[in-house]
Enzyme design. Structure first.
Site, mmCIF file in Angstrom:
data_model
loop_
_atom_site.group_PDB
_atom_site.id
_atom_site.type_symbol
_atom_site.label_atom_id
_atom_site.label_comp_id
_atom_site.label_asym_id
_atom_site.label_seq_id
_atom_site.Cartn_x
_atom_site.Cartn_y
_atom_site.Cartn_z
ATOM 1 N N ASN A 85 0.750 -1.163 0.009
ATOM 2 C CA ASN A 85 0.102 0.031 0.074
ATOM 3 C C ASN A 85 0.823 1.334 -0.135
ATOM 4 O OD1 ASN A 85 -2.180 1.790 0.811
ATOM 5 N ND2 ASN A 85 -1.146 2.067 2.652
ATOM 6 N N TYR A 151 4.061 10.048 -11.680
ATOM 7 C CA TYR A 151 3.445 9.307 -10.539
ATOM 8 C C TYR A 151 2.383 8.300 -11.352
ATOM 9 C CZ TYR A 151 -0.912 8.130 -7.646
ATOM 10 O OH TYR A 151 -1.723 7.282 -6.885
ATOM 11 N N GLY A 182 -9.696 5.459 -8.004
ATOM 12 C CA GLY A 182 -9.770 6.590 -8.639
ATOM 13 C C GLY A 182 -9.913 7.759 -7.478
ATOM 14 N N GLY A 185 -10.963 10.361 -1.177
ATOM 15 C CA GLY A 185 -10.755 11.376 -0.060
ATOM 16 C C GLY A 185 -10.567 11.062 1.297
ATOM 17 N N GLY A 186 -10.668 11.869 2.381
ATOM 18 C CA GLY A 186 -10.201 11.386 3.570
ATOM 19 C C GLY A 186 -8.880 10.844 4.025
#
Length: 252
Positions: A85, A151, A182, A185-186
């Site tokens: 991750n 990126y 895609g 958020g958060g």
């Protein structure tokens, strides 16, 4: 609860990694939670003192990865699931303006560290004849956009690396999955990329993006499928996002 196995999660101190760690523990796994920020890992481990082993790890330091893996406690040595991750994006400037240092950091984290860690863990999976490697890619690896440059290239590498890894492991029980989100958020992603809280907040203005919990749920689903089922790749977006059309520059 009986332990279902050992999961190794990189970038576990925040965002996707933290949510995935919580979910894997909830699903019955013991988790090696790895990241650079040891204090955040310790806080996470305090919530699950028997299920989480906090591991300070900067995957850019590839010369240290093997020794760190070899020094894991015996009860955490048999890694069943590797979740790659850890990753980052830095800057959105076009190629002529962007920092080469930013490019190097993205390549070292998103590509070099990922492949070194995978190589050091996969041997044990083959010996034990079980394992699942999951990487967090991105739709940026498929769809180019302004400022995506290196990126996007790193995530395209991850997508192809995972497909080739699955091909190399044909005939083994090791499962290989690339998850490609895609707009999400958060998390700290846009804050790190833009180095500006307000600009990062504006990225999600007027949207209902994916959340870290959505990613953790997807990981849980993929892992929980019967062992003969392999999900090669998952591309996921919020309903407010679409692949879009090609852009055209027109002269006045």
């Amino acid at each position: 609860m009986n332990c279902k196995g050992i999961a190794f999660v990189t970038g576990a101190s925040a965002g996707f990694g933290q949510a995935i760690t919580h979910r894997m523990v909830h699903d019955g796994y013991h988790v090696i939670a790895a990241a650079r920020r040891k204090e955040k890992l310790d806080q996470l481990a305090q919530q699950y003192p028997k299920q989480i082993y906090p591991l300070e790890l900067d995957i850019r330091n590839v010369s240290h990865i093997k020794s760190i893996i070899d020094q894991l406690p015996a009860s955490f040595q048999s890694i069943d699931i590797l979740i790659n991750n850890a990753g980052l994006a830095l800057g959105i400037e076009p190629v002529p303006q962007i920092s080469l240092d930013h490019w190097d950091q993205m390549i070292q984290t998103n590509v070099t560290g990922l492949i070194h860690l995978t190589q050091h863990i996969i041997g044990g999976m083959l010996e034990r004849k079980r394992g699942h490697i999951i990487s967090l890619g991105s739709i940026a690896g498929t769809y180019p956009y302004s400022g995506g440059n290196v990126y996007g290239a790193t995530k395209a590498f991850v997508a192809q690396f995972m497909l080739n890894l699955k091909t190399d492991l044909l005939g083994t029980p090791i499962r290989i999955t690339n998850i490609e989100p895609g707009l999400c958020g958060g998390t700290e992603f846009s804050n790190v990329r833009l180095n500006d809280h307000q600009k990062a907040k504006n990225v999600y203005a007027g949207t209902t993006p994916l959340t870290a919990q959505d990613i953790a749920e997807t990981v849980s689903w993929v892992v929980g499928l019967p062992p003969h089922v392999n999900i090669n790749r998952i591309e996921m977006m919020p309903v407010c996002q679409a692949p879009g059309g090609l852009s055209v520059s027109r002269k006045e």
